[in-house]
Design a protein around this motif. Sequence first.
Motif, PDB file in Angstrom:
ATOM      1  N   SER A   5     -38.519 -30.648 -10.665  1.00 53.51           N
ATOM      2  CA  SER A   5     -37.134 -31.115 -10.511  1.00 53.51           C
ATOM      3  C   SER A   5     -36.758 -32.156 -11.555  1.00 53.51           C
ATOM      4  CB  SER A   5     -36.926 -31.683  -9.115  1.00 53.51           C
ATOM      5  OG  SER A   5     -37.779 -32.796  -8.902  1.00 53.51           O
ATOM      6  N   GLY A   6     -37.747 -32.795 -12.149  1.00 52.71           N
ATOM      7  CA  GLY A   6     -37.426 -33.809 -13.152  1.00 52.71           C
ATOM      8  C   GLY A   6     -38.592 -34.747 -13.392  1.00 52.71           C
ATOM      9  N   ILE A   7     -38.298 -35.816 -14.102  1.00 49.27           N
ATOM     10  CA  ILE A   7     -39.310 -36.815 -14.448  1.00 49.27           C
ATOM     11  C   ILE A   7     -39.537 -37.706 -13.229  1.00 49.27           C
ATOM     12  CG2 ILE A   7     -39.884 -38.723 -16.015  1.00 49.27           C
ATOM     13  CD1 ILE A   7     -39.518 -35.975 -17.424  1.00 49.27           C
ATOM     14  N   ASN A  25     -39.843 -43.583  -5.974  1.00 46.96           N
ATOM     15  CA  ASN A  25     -38.979 -42.728  -5.170  1.00 46.96           C
ATOM     16  C   ASN A  25     -38.464 -41.549  -5.974  1.00 46.96           C
ATOM     17  OD1 ASN A  25     -37.227 -44.233  -6.732  1.00 46.96           O
ATOM     18  ND2 ASN A  25     -36.399 -45.395  -5.043  1.00 46.96           N
ATOM     19  N   CYS A  26     -37.210 -41.520  -6.257  1.00 47.77           N
ATOM     20  CA  CYS A  26     -36.574 -40.313  -6.787  1.00 47.77           C
ATOM     21  C   CYS A  26     -37.082 -39.922  -8.175  1.00 47.77           C
ATOM     22  CB  CYS A  26     -35.069 -40.496  -6.819  1.00 47.77           C
ATOM     23  SG  CYS A  26     -34.520 -41.681  -8.060  1.00 47.77           S
ATOM     24  N   ASP A  27     -36.945 -38.660  -8.423  1.00 52.72           N
ATOM     25  CA  ASP A  27     -37.219 -38.140  -9.756  1.00 52.72           C
ATOM     26  C   ASP A  27     -35.960 -38.294 -10.600  1.00 52.72           C
ATOM     27  OD1 ASP A  27     -39.081 -35.245  -8.571  1.00 52.72           O
ATOM     28  OD2 ASP A  27     -39.717 -37.296  -8.923  1.00 52.72           O
ATOM     29  N   TYR A  28     -36.121 -38.358 -11.894  1.00 54.44           N
ATOM     30  CA  TYR A  28     -34.988 -38.309 -12.816  1.00 54.44           C
ATOM     31  C   TYR A  28     -34.718 -36.824 -13.032  1.00 54.44           C
ATOM     32  CZ  TYR A  28     -32.038 -39.219 -16.822  1.00 54.44           C
ATOM     33  OH  TYR A  28     -30.969 -39.276 -17.680  1.00 54.44           O
ATOM     34  N   ARG A  29     -33.653 -36.338 -12.420  1.00 53.02           N
ATOM     35  CA  ARG A  29     -33.381 -34.901 -12.412  1.00 53.02           C
ATOM     36  C   ARG A  29     -33.032 -34.378 -13.805  1.00 53.02           C
ATOM     37  NH1 ARG A  29     -33.877 -32.443  -8.050  1.00 53.02           N
ATOM     38  NH2 ARG A  29     -32.671 -30.628  -8.644  1.00 53.02           N
ATOM     39  N   ILE A  30     -33.629 -33.247 -14.139  1.00 53.83           N
ATOM     40  CA  ILE A  30     -33.343 -32.547 -15.383  1.00 53.83           C
ATOM     41  C   ILE A  30     -32.816 -31.170 -14.990  1.00 53.83           C
ATOM     42  CG2 ILE A  30     -34.238 -31.704 -17.585  1.00 53.83           C
ATOM     43  CD1 ILE A  30     -34.634 -34.699 -17.352  1.00 53.83           C
ATOM     44  N   GLU A  31     -31.632 -30.831 -15.459  1.00 55.78           N
ATOM     45  CA  GLU A  31     -31.034 -29.553 -15.089  1.00 55.78           C
ATOM     46  C   GLU A  31     -30.844 -28.670 -16.312  1.00 55.78           C
ATOM     47  OE1 GLU A  31     -27.700 -30.226 -12.530  1.00 55.78           O
ATOM     48  OE2 GLU A  31     -28.992 -31.249 -11.082  1.00 55.78           O
ATOM     49  N   THR A  72     -44.128 -29.117 -20.339  1.00 55.11           N
ATOM     50  CA  THR A  72     -43.497 -29.837 -21.445  1.00 55.11           C
ATOM     51  C   THR A  72     -42.014 -29.532 -21.489  1.00 55.11           C
ATOM     52  OG1 THR A  72     -45.569 -29.691 -22.689  1.00 55.11           O
ATOM     53  CG2 THR A  72     -43.578 -30.184 -23.955  1.00 55.11           C
ATOM     54  N   LEU A  73     -41.219 -30.579 -21.695  1.00 49.21           N
ATOM     55  CA  LEU A  73     -39.790 -30.433 -21.915  1.00 49.21           C
ATOM     56  C   LEU A  73     -39.499 -30.735 -23.377  1.00 49.21           C
ATOM     57  CD1 LEU A  73     -38.370 -32.326 -18.808  1.00 49.21           C
ATOM     58  CD2 LEU A  73     -38.504 -29.847 -19.141  1.00 49.21           C
ATOM     59  N   CYS A  74     -38.509 -30.066 -23.904  1.00 55.82           N
ATOM     60  CA  CYS A  74     -38.114 -30.287 -25.287  1.00 55.82           C
ATOM     61  C   CYS A  74     -36.588 -30.402 -25.308  1.00 55.82           C
ATOM     62  CB  CYS A  74     -38.601 -29.120 -26.142  1.00 55.82           C
ATOM     63  SG  CYS A  74     -38.369 -29.403 -27.879  1.00 55.82           S
ATOM     64  N   PHE A  75     -36.101 -31.570 -25.697  1.00 57.11           N
ATOM     65  CA  PHE A  75     -34.669 -31.850 -25.728  1.00 57.11           C
ATOM     66  C   PHE A  75     -34.158 -31.695 -27.155  1.00 57.11           C
ATOM     67  CE2 PHE A  75     -36.367 -34.009 -22.086  1.00 57.11           C
ATOM     68  CZ  PHE A  75     -35.387 -33.912 -21.119  1.00 57.11           C
TER      69      PHE A  75
END
Length: 167
Positions: free
Chosen positions: A149-151, A5-11, A76-79
């Motif tokens: 929107s996210g993972i 279901n839902c994405d893990y939102r990244i803002e 790609t995301l980089c935290f």
Amino acid sequence: MEVLNCDYRIENIKNVSKIEVPEGSLLLWVWHADKIPPHIGLSKNGEYYSLKANGKDQKIAIEKIESIILKKNIKTLCFELNSEVNLDEITDIYNKFSQTIPFQVTCLDPIKEILNLPLASKLTDLLSALYATNSIKNVYGFNIDAQFSGIKNYFTSDIHDRLMKLQ
């Protein structure tokens, strides 16, 4: 059957084509952030580390990583993390591993050990723990578009299915 279901939102993702962070910053890299499952690695002092099905990356220059991501158009995301982990500790922990092993070792295992988050079983668990402790300074995105929107939600079984295919 379980439902994805839902994405893990990244803002607050800052779109970049090159990472510009202070020397000594610890970075968590999320390759294929739009896929199930994504792949993760760490970098510090311009050196990238990642555990893979066919071995591991150790001390790879960040410029080379950025070049691959841009050339292949990989989302790609980089935290950027608040962490006092030193490069020797990262090297020592990655030296304990040779590659991923389905149902035993994933790309998350060395990172869980380095960040002292042993209960994380997938990326979203890791990110939840990092956000809960205010351990994320910034989020950078390579090739991230407005639709992202996210993972995507996934299960540990998805990780091991992928590792089996890669063997």
